[in-house]
Design a protein around this motif. Structure first.
Motif, short mmCIF file in Angstrom:
data_model
loop_
_atom_site.label_atom_id
_atom_site.label_comp_id
_atom_site.label_asym_id
_atom_site.label_seq_id
_atom_site.Cartn_x
_atom_site.Cartn_y
_atom_site.Cartn_z
N ALA A 28 7.82 -22.39 -30.20
CA ALA A 28 7.19 -22.01 -31.48
C ALA A 28 5.73 -21.90 -31.13
CB ALA A 28 7.56 -23.37 -32.23
N PRO A 29 5.22 -20.54 -31.70
CA PRO A 29 3.94 -20.46 -31.59
C PRO A 29 2.81 -21.31 -32.51
CG PRO A 29 4.83 -18.60 -32.92
CD PRO A 29 5.89 -19.65 -32.41
N THR A 30 2.98 -22.47 -32.43
CA THR A 30 2.13 -23.48 -33.39
C THR A 30 1.06 -24.03 -32.59
OG1 THR A 30 3.44 -25.40 -32.55
CG2 THR A 30 4.34 -24.40 -34.30
N PRO A 31 -0.07 -24.55 -33.31
CA PRO A 31 -1.21 -25.23 -32.80
C PRO A 31 -0.94 -26.16 -31.85
CG PRO A 31 -1.51 -24.79 -35.19
CD PRO A 31 0.00 -24.73 -34.78
N TYR A 32 -1.75 -26.29 -30.73
CA TYR A 32 -1.53 -27.09 -29.68
C TYR A 32 -2.88 -27.59 -29.19
CZ TYR A 32 -2.20 -23.70 -26.17
OH TYR A 32 -2.73 -22.70 -25.54
#
Length: 179
Positions: A114-118
């Motif tokens: 998932a290309p979510t913030p991290y």
């Protein structure tokens, strides 16, 4: 009431369970099992499925924290735990450079799910043999835009700061998606 799923991941013994335990307002649901292998005896137990904790940020926001197992043999849980996450924290043990490559691989794996913030949390920064943050950034090959944060997983206020930084990144991205 808004609920946000956050995943806390990283290599074996990076501090994921401790990170969640230090801020969770509920008893952490943990799937820890005793370690039988002599090679892994740096600690007594390991997470085999997940850790689950919860923190209420304010009247409108609750974070559900899901900690992943750090050992390769339990990595089948990673994809399951990543479903529906709005962001993730990669925990890295600042005192164990031999785990940096594995941390990088885990980060790339979660980015693929998932290309979510991290954010990346450099744990154990209170130890005398901890690597300097900028040296870790180079070793982990992190882009200058990636938030690499000093962390002490047993310090509740410090853990809250890491989670807030991740929340800011999530809100920033949600704001961009709305414009």
């Amino acid at each position: 009431m808004q609920t946000v799923k956050i995943v806390v991941t990283g290599p074996f013994n990076a501090g994921k369970t401790e990170f969640i335990q230090s801020v969770s307002e509920i008893d952490v649901v943990s799937t820890e099992r005793k370690i039988t292998s002599a090679a892994e005896k740096v600690k007594e137990s390991t997470t085999v499925a997940l850790d689950f904790g919860r923190i209420t940020v304010d009247d409108d926001l609750v974070l559900y924290l899901f900690g992943t197992p750090g050992q390769k043999r339990f990595d089948f849980m990673w994809e399951i735990l990543s479903e529906g996450m709005l962001g993730f924290v990669v925990m890295v043990d600042s005192t164990r450079p031999e785990t940096f490559r594995e941390a990088r691989t885990i980060l790339e794996t979660f980015r693929a799910y998932a290309p979510t913030p991290y954010v990346v949390a450099a744990n154990k920064q209170d130890c005398k043999d901890a690597w300097d943050i900028e040296d870790m950034r180079l070793a982990l090959r992190l882009d200058p835009k990636v938030k690499l944060l000093s962390c002490v997983a047993k310090d509740k206020e410090n853990v809250k700061k890491v989670l807030l930084e991740l929340l800011y990144s999530i809100l920033e991205e949600m704001g961009e998606g709305n414009s």
